[in-house]
Design a protein around this motif. Structure first.
Motif, PDB file in Angstrom:
ATOM      1  N   LYS A  94       0.683  -1.511   0.314  1.00  0.00           N
ATOM      2  CA  LYS A  94       0.021   0.068  -0.266  1.00  0.00           C
ATOM      3  C   LYS A  94       0.825   0.745   0.079  1.00  0.00           C
ATOM      4  O   LYS A  94       0.383   2.433   0.324  1.00  0.00           O
ATOM      5  CB  LYS A  94      -0.752  -0.193   1.339  1.00  0.00           C
ATOM      6  CG  LYS A  94      -2.070  -0.699   1.564  1.00  0.00           C
ATOM      7  CD  LYS A  94      -2.816  -1.092  -0.089  1.00  0.00           C
ATOM      8  CE  LYS A  94      -3.517   0.143   0.336  1.00  0.00           C
ATOM      9  NZ  LYS A  94      -4.797   0.003  -0.824  1.00  0.00           N
ATOM     10  N   ALA A  95       2.209   0.824  -0.077  1.00  0.00           N
ATOM     11  CA  ALA A  95       2.705   2.600  -0.760  1.00  0.00           C
ATOM     12  C   ALA A  95       3.593   2.171  -1.754  1.00  0.00           C
ATOM     13  O   ALA A  95       4.579   1.018  -2.402  1.00  0.00           O
ATOM     14  CB  ALA A  95       3.766   2.423   0.510  1.00  0.00           C
ATOM     15  N   VAL A  96       3.634   3.438  -2.178  1.00  0.00           N
ATOM     16  CA  VAL A  96       4.407   3.357  -3.799  1.00  0.00           C
ATOM     17  C   VAL A  96       5.490   4.835  -4.039  1.00  0.00           C
ATOM     18  O   VAL A  96       5.263   5.360  -3.671  1.00  0.00           O
ATOM     19  CB  VAL A  96       3.601   3.493  -5.541  1.00  0.00           C
ATOM     20  CG1 VAL A  96       2.706   4.557  -4.872  1.00  0.00           C
ATOM     21  CG2 VAL A  96       4.302   3.085  -6.512  1.00  0.00           C
ATOM     22  N   ALA A  97       6.292   4.227  -4.319  1.00  0.00           N
ATOM     23  CA  ALA A  97       7.359   5.506  -5.432  1.00  0.00           C
ATOM     24  C   ALA A  97       7.153   5.194  -6.551  1.00  0.00           C
ATOM     25  O   ALA A  97       7.211   4.550  -7.065  1.00  0.00           O
ATOM     26  CB  ALA A  97       8.781   5.198  -4.986  1.00  0.00           C
ATOM     27  N   VAL A  98       6.970   6.816  -7.115  1.00  0.00           N
ATOM     28  CA  VAL A  98       6.667   6.932  -8.700  1.00  0.00           C
ATOM     29  C   VAL A  98       8.233   8.245  -8.708  1.00  0.00           C
ATOM     30  O   VAL A  98       8.782   8.591  -7.693  1.00  0.00           O
ATOM     31  CB  VAL A  98       5.958   8.048  -9.156  1.00  0.00           C
ATOM     32  CG1 VAL A  98       4.604   7.184  -8.915  1.00  0.00           C
ATOM     33  CG2 VAL A  98       5.414   9.507  -8.489  1.00  0.00           C
ATOM     34  N   PHE A  99       8.861   8.350 -10.111  1.00  0.00           N
ATOM     35  CA  PHE A  99       9.880   8.897 -10.267  1.00  0.00           C
ATOM     36  C   PHE A  99       9.394  10.141 -11.167  1.00  0.00           C
ATOM     37  O   PHE A  99       9.500   9.536 -12.491  1.00  0.00           O
ATOM     38  CB  PHE A  99      11.407   9.097  -9.516  1.00  0.00           C
ATOM     39  CG  PHE A  99      11.533   7.748 -11.437  1.00  0.00           C
ATOM     40  CD1 PHE A  99      12.375   7.965 -12.144  1.00  0.00           C
ATOM     41  CD2 PHE A  99      11.328   6.197 -11.275  1.00  0.00           C
ATOM     42  CE1 PHE A  99      12.544   6.831 -13.060  1.00  0.00           C
ATOM     43  CE2 PHE A  99      11.550   5.770 -12.042  1.00  0.00           C
ATOM     44  CZ  PHE A  99      12.269   6.365 -13.443  1.00  0.00           C
ATOM     45  N   VAL A 100      10.575  11.419 -11.112  1.00  0.00           N
ATOM     46  CA  VAL A 100      10.425  12.421 -13.047  1.00  0.00           C
ATOM     47  C   VAL A 100      12.060  12.849 -12.100  1.00  0.00           C
ATOM     48  O   VAL A 100      12.337  13.312 -11.120  1.00  0.00           O
ATOM     49  CB  VAL A 100       9.179  13.453 -12.170  1.00  0.00           C
ATOM     50  CG1 VAL A 100      10.091  13.833 -14.011  1.00  0.00           C
ATOM     51  CG2 VAL A 100       8.312  12.273 -12.815  1.00  0.00           C
ATOM     52  N   GLY A 101      12.701  12.870 -13.038  1.00  0.00           N
ATOM     53  CA  GLY A 101      13.895  13.469 -13.286  1.00  0.00           C
ATOM     54  C   GLY A 101      13.617  15.122 -13.237  1.00  0.00           C
ATOM     55  O   GLY A 101      12.546  15.500 -14.827  1.00  0.00           O
ATOM     56  N   VAL A 102      14.417  16.836 -12.714  1.00  0.00           N
ATOM     57  CA  VAL A 102      14.386  17.766 -12.577  1.00  0.00           C
ATOM     58  C   VAL A 102      14.619  17.748 -14.619  1.00  0.00           C
ATOM     59  O   VAL A 102      13.950  18.945 -15.274  1.00  0.00           O
ATOM     60  CB  VAL A 102      14.296  17.984 -12.226  1.00  0.00           C
ATOM     61  CG1 VAL A 102      14.886  19.477 -12.415  1.00  0.00           C
ATOM     62  CG2 VAL A 102      14.100  18.083 -10.749  1.00  0.00           C
ATOM     63  N   SER A 103      15.469  17.329 -14.739  1.00  0.00           N
ATOM     64  CA  SER A 103      15.946  17.428 -15.968  1.00  0.00           C
ATOM     65  C   SER A 103      15.968  16.962 -16.947  1.00  0.00           C
ATOM     66  O   SER A 103      15.160  15.154 -17.275  1.00  0.00           O
ATOM     67  CB  SER A 103      17.675  16.817 -16.325  1.00  0.00           C
ATOM     68  OG  SER A 103      18.018  16.333 -17.267  1.00  0.00           O
ATOM     69  N   GLU A 104      15.877  17.654 -18.204  1.00  0.00           N
ATOM     70  CA  GLU A 104      15.323  16.641 -18.973  1.00  0.00           C
ATOM     71  C   GLU A 104      15.151  15.560 -20.448  1.00  0.00           C
ATOM     72  O   GLU A 104      15.102  14.437 -20.753  1.00  0.00           O
ATOM     73  CB  GLU A 104      14.577  17.451 -20.534  1.00  0.00           C
ATOM     74  CG  GLU A 104      13.507  19.194 -20.074  1.00  0.00           C
ATOM     75  CD  GLU A 104      12.158  18.639 -20.181  1.00  0.00           C
ATOM     76  OE1 GLU A 104      12.108  17.352 -21.204  1.00  0.00           O
ATOM     77  OE2 GLU A 104      11.314  18.899 -19.520  1.00  0.00           O
ATOM     78  N   LEU A 122       1.195  10.394 -14.991  1.00  0.00           N
ATOM     79  CA  LEU A 122       2.107  10.368 -13.606  1.00  0.00           C
ATOM     80  C   LEU A 122       0.184  10.893 -12.476  1.00  0.00           C
ATOM     81  O   LEU A 122      -0.628  10.989 -12.040  1.00  0.00           O
ATOM     82  CB  LEU A 122       3.009  10.823 -12.958  1.00  0.00           C
ATOM     83  CG  LEU A 122       4.014   9.811 -12.810  1.00  0.00           C
ATOM     84  CD1 LEU A 122       4.852  10.826 -11.877  1.00  0.00           C
ATOM     85  CD2 LEU A 122       3.272   8.633 -12.196  1.00  0.00           C
ATOM     86  N   GLN A 123      -0.242  12.095 -13.027  1.00  0.00           N
ATOM     87  CA  GLN A 123      -1.380  12.899 -12.206  1.00  0.00           C
ATOM     88  C   GLN A 123      -2.150  12.179 -12.316  1.00  0.00           C
ATOM     89  O   GLN A 123      -3.180  12.588 -10.974  1.00  0.00           O
ATOM     90  CB  GLN A 123      -1.732  14.149 -13.486  1.00  0.00           C
ATOM     91  CG  GLN A 123      -2.348  15.106 -12.356  1.00  0.00           C
ATOM     92  CD  GLN A 123      -2.953  16.395 -13.208  1.00  0.00           C
ATOM     93  OE1 GLN A 123      -1.823  16.727 -14.106  1.00  0.00           O
ATOM     94  NE2 GLN A 123      -3.456  17.470 -12.426  1.00  0.00           N
ATOM     95  N   CYS A 139      10.103  10.594  -6.266  1.00  0.00           N
ATOM     96  CA  CYS A 139      11.549  10.318  -6.313  1.00  0.00           C
ATOM     97  C   CYS A 139      11.679  11.389  -6.925  1.00  0.00           C
ATOM     98  O   CYS A 139      11.573  11.802  -8.874  1.00  0.00           O
ATOM     99  CB  CYS A 139      12.184   9.462  -6.714  1.00  0.00           C
ATOM    100  SG  CYS A 139      11.439   8.100  -5.546  1.00  0.00           S
ATOM    101  N   ILE A 140      12.306  12.392  -6.456  1.00  0.00           N
ATOM    102  CA  ILE A 140      12.696  14.254  -7.384  1.00  0.00           C
ATOM    103  C   ILE A 140      14.149  13.390  -8.457  1.00  0.00           C
ATOM    104  O   ILE A 140      15.473  14.008  -7.325  1.00  0.00           O
ATOM    105  CB  ILE A 140      12.594  15.325  -7.286  1.00  0.00           C
ATOM    106  CG1 ILE A 140      11.140  14.711  -6.240  1.00  0.00           C
ATOM    107  CG2 ILE A 140      12.727  16.831  -7.981  1.00  0.00           C
ATOM    108  CD1 ILE A 140      10.005  15.352  -6.883  1.00  0.00           C
TER     109      ILE A 140
END
Length: 298
Positions: A94-104, A122-123, A139-140
């Motif tokens: 019941k806990a999940v991590a998603v991630f996106v890089g600030v750098s394109e 992701l939205q 995760c950024i």
């Protein structure tokens, strides 16, 4: 100095620490590693990830690991896309991590999408997860430097973090993905994020590529950050970030904090025993200073 009295360690060794390991580590040993970490007092942990075994073969046993290791502590699974989320829904986690890089550039090389495209995807996923009562950490990646673009603008990090919070995430894990940040930069960014997002859990995630991770943890502490991602044995490294070495070692961070009178609730001797379990399967040496001192002559 105003330092936290207590710090929460989020152990990322079983996922972030092992994902780039070339040896095929037996599932039973991963499970034993996780159980020993929990026995040491770890209350939050990244267990594994739902990613393509073609790209990250070490995580092909994700289902077995989850089934054997879920308990009443907070257990994260990294699920970077819709397919991973659908696999998550088939488990009791019941806990999940998603991630996106600030750098394109980093984001495109990692998941073949721009930062904006990733957020658009992701939205609705985050909205669905929150509706189903999941704990969501974002995760950024590349929050300080990128291996392709260099220095990252603080405003871009703040903007991405705010977007995630507006979308409903519970936690932000702000990462120095390639270990180039220095304490001054860490203090500056985390001070701004703590002021900007006072009601959001903010976690520091530091890699020790240049030996700065412990100093960066200390800098973040001074801004009020009381959550840190660490990896037992200092294991880790990102397959999509050339030159990125391991995460800051759990035992080194715990030792520093306990010596400073900051409570972690973690037993250092049992951490060493956990690393002993996984050590025979590694192709790289253990970088943790505390571990090496405790095991000299073994």
């Amino acid at each position: 100095m105003h330092l936290p009295k207590k710090v929460t360690i989020i152990e990322v060794g079983p996922r972030d620490g092992l994902q780039n390991e070339k040896n095929n580590i037996p599932t039973d040993d991963k499970i034993a590693f996780i159980h020993k970490l929990k026995n040491a007092g770890i209350k939050e942990m990244e267990l594994t990830s739902f990613v393509s075994p073609k790209w990250v073969p070490q995580m092909k046993d994700a289902n077995e690991v989850i089934q054997a290791c879920l308990d009443n502590t907070r257990n994260f699974v990294l699920a970077p896309n819709r397919k991973g989320i659908d696999r998550l829904f088939e488990t009791n986690c019941k806990a999940v991590a998603v991630f996106v890089g600030v750098s394109e550039t980093f984001n495109k090389k990692n998941i073949n999408k721009s930062t904006r495209e990733s957020m658009e995807e992701l939205q609705p996923i985050i909205a669905e997860l929150k509706q189903k009562n999941y704990f969501v950490r974002a995760c950024i990646s590349t929050s300080f430097y990128c291996p392709y673009e260099g220095k990252i603008n603080e405003q871009e990090v703040s903007k991405l973090c705010s977007q995630f919070v507006q979308n409903g995430v519970d936690e932000l894990s702000v990462a120095d993905t390639i270990g180039m940040a220095n304490p001054k930069e860490v203090f500056s960014l985390f001070s701004k994020l703590k002021a900007q997002l006072p009601d959001t859990l903010i976690t520091g995630h530091f890699h020790d590529t240049r030996g700065m991770a412990i100093a960066n943890v200390f800098a973040a502490l001074q801004t009020g950050v009381d959550r840190f991602d660490t990896s037992a044995g200092g294991l880790g490294g990102c397959p999509f970030a050339p030159g990125a070495t391991g995460n800051v070692a759990t035992e080194d961070v715990v030792y520093m904090l306990e010596q400073m009178g900051i409570e972690t609730g973690i037993d250092l001797s049992k951490l060493v025993e956990a690393v002993d379990i996984i050590r025979p399967h590694l192709t790289r040496s253990i970088e943790s200073k505390y571990y090496r001192l405790q095991t000299q002559g073994k």
